[in-house]
Design an enzyme around this catalytic site. Sequence first.
Site, mmCIF file in Angstrom:
data_model
loop_
_atom_site.group_PDB
_atom_site.id
_atom_site.type_symbol
_atom_site.label_atom_id
_atom_site.label_comp_id
_atom_site.label_asym_id
_atom_site.label_seq_id
_atom_site.Cartn_x
_atom_site.Cartn_y
_atom_site.Cartn_z
ATOM 1 N N ARG A 62 1.844 -7.052 -0.899
ATOM 2 C CA ARG A 62 3.177 -7.809 0.321
ATOM 3 C C ARG A 62 2.901 -8.910 1.149
ATOM 4 O O ARG A 62 3.057 -9.343 1.557
ATOM 5 C CB ARG A 62 4.365 -6.348 0.977
ATOM 6 C CG ARG A 62 4.978 -5.558 -0.439
ATOM 7 C CD ARG A 62 5.495 -4.823 0.793
ATOM 8 N NE ARG A 62 4.913 -3.779 1.713
ATOM 9 C CZ ARG A 62 4.460 -2.368 0.713
ATOM 10 N NH1 ARG A 62 4.903 -2.121 -0.021
ATOM 11 N NH2 ARG A 62 3.924 -1.421 1.412
ATOM 12 N N GLU A 99 -3.260 8.200 4.653
ATOM 13 C CA GLU A 99 -2.876 9.699 5.006
ATOM 14 C C GLU A 99 -3.554 11.104 4.752
ATOM 15 O O GLU A 99 -4.434 12.183 5.342
ATOM 16 C CB GLU A 99 -1.731 9.600 5.200
ATOM 17 C CG GLU A 99 -1.158 10.616 6.314
ATOM 18 C CD GLU A 99 1.134 10.535 5.585
ATOM 19 O OE1 GLU A 99 0.701 9.807 5.128
ATOM 20 O OE2 GLU A 99 0.713 11.519 6.296
HETATM 21 P P1 AMP Z 1 -1.901 1.213 7.627
HETATM 22 O O1 AMP Z 1 -3.350 0.724 7.426
HETATM 23 O O2 AMP Z 1 -1.649 2.590 7.917
HETATM 24 O O3 AMP Z 1 -1.732 0.273 8.629
HETATM 25 O O4 AMP Z 1 -0.559 0.666 6.909
HETATM 26 C C1 AMP Z 1 -0.499 -0.659 6.799
HETATM 27 C C2 AMP Z 1 -0.274 -0.797 4.806
HETATM 28 O O5 AMP Z 1 0.567 0.117 4.323
HETATM 29 C C3 AMP Z 1 0.994 -2.795 4.675
HETATM 30 O O6 AMP Z 1 -0.233 -2.688 4.023
HETATM 31 C C4 AMP Z 1 2.000 -1.967 4.417
HETATM 32 O O7 AMP Z 1 2.520 -2.332 3.064
HETATM 33 C C5 AMP Z 1 1.594 0.203 3.967
HETATM 34 N N1 AMP Z 1 2.437 1.157 4.524
HETATM 35 C C6 AMP Z 1 2.811 1.909 5.856
HETATM 36 N N2 AMP Z 1 3.482 2.572 6.152
HETATM 37 C C7 AMP Z 1 4.887 1.966 5.908
HETATM 38 C C8 AMP Z 1 6.050 1.943 5.858
HETATM 39 N N3 AMP Z 1 6.174 2.934 6.688
HETATM 40 N N4 AMP Z 1 6.806 1.003 5.873
HETATM 41 C C9 AMP Z 1 6.701 -0.070 4.641
HETATM 42 N N5 AMP Z 1 5.424 0.156 4.472
HETATM 43 C C10 AMP Z 1 4.340 0.749 5.242
#
Ligand code: AMP
Length: 175
Positions: A62, A99
Amino acid sequence: MSSPDALKAAVRDVVDFPKPGIVFKDITPILANGPLFRETITRFCDLAEGQNVSKIVGIDARGFIFAAAVADRLGLGFVPVRKKGKLPWKTRSQAYALEYGESIVELHEDAVAPGERVMLVDDLLATGGTARAALDLLSGLGAEIVSVAFLIELGFLNGREHLAPHTVHSILHYA
Ligand code: AMP
């Protein structure tokens, strides 16, 4: 330009996607609305203004939507950080924790030159693991990271702490 409230109102919360306990922030209603999509790109561009940025880096998948539009609007190059196994040339890889388990992102070795000033763009900051891995790849190539910009920041996950010492911007903040 309207307030961020109009953008926030267009984000759709999808409960228990992709798995129980996650509230997924669905940005497709923003993408499907011409004025809101344009406003989002304008806000990203404003964050790059005056920073002498030469490339916009987007994170698979995205992040590409926003980063490519910003690069085009500003007349700059676009660089993709991709999931493992998608880039055809010589790559650098970086693993990061999810996770459950881990994932790997990759960057072409010649995607940025040492000292080149870049802005990293993604749709959403959650724990910060993905962006941290992308930043580490860029730093490894000697890029000068001007800032990291997200459409959405889930502040309660404290992801920005993992991105220090870089400047972090988010257009929509959820406390
Ligand atoms: P992180 O590495 O935990 O910061 O996760 C970021 C990536 O996961 C981003 O590229 C988002 O597209 C996706 N992502 C994580 N959590 C969500 C959420 N609650 N809603 C939408 N996309 C998410």
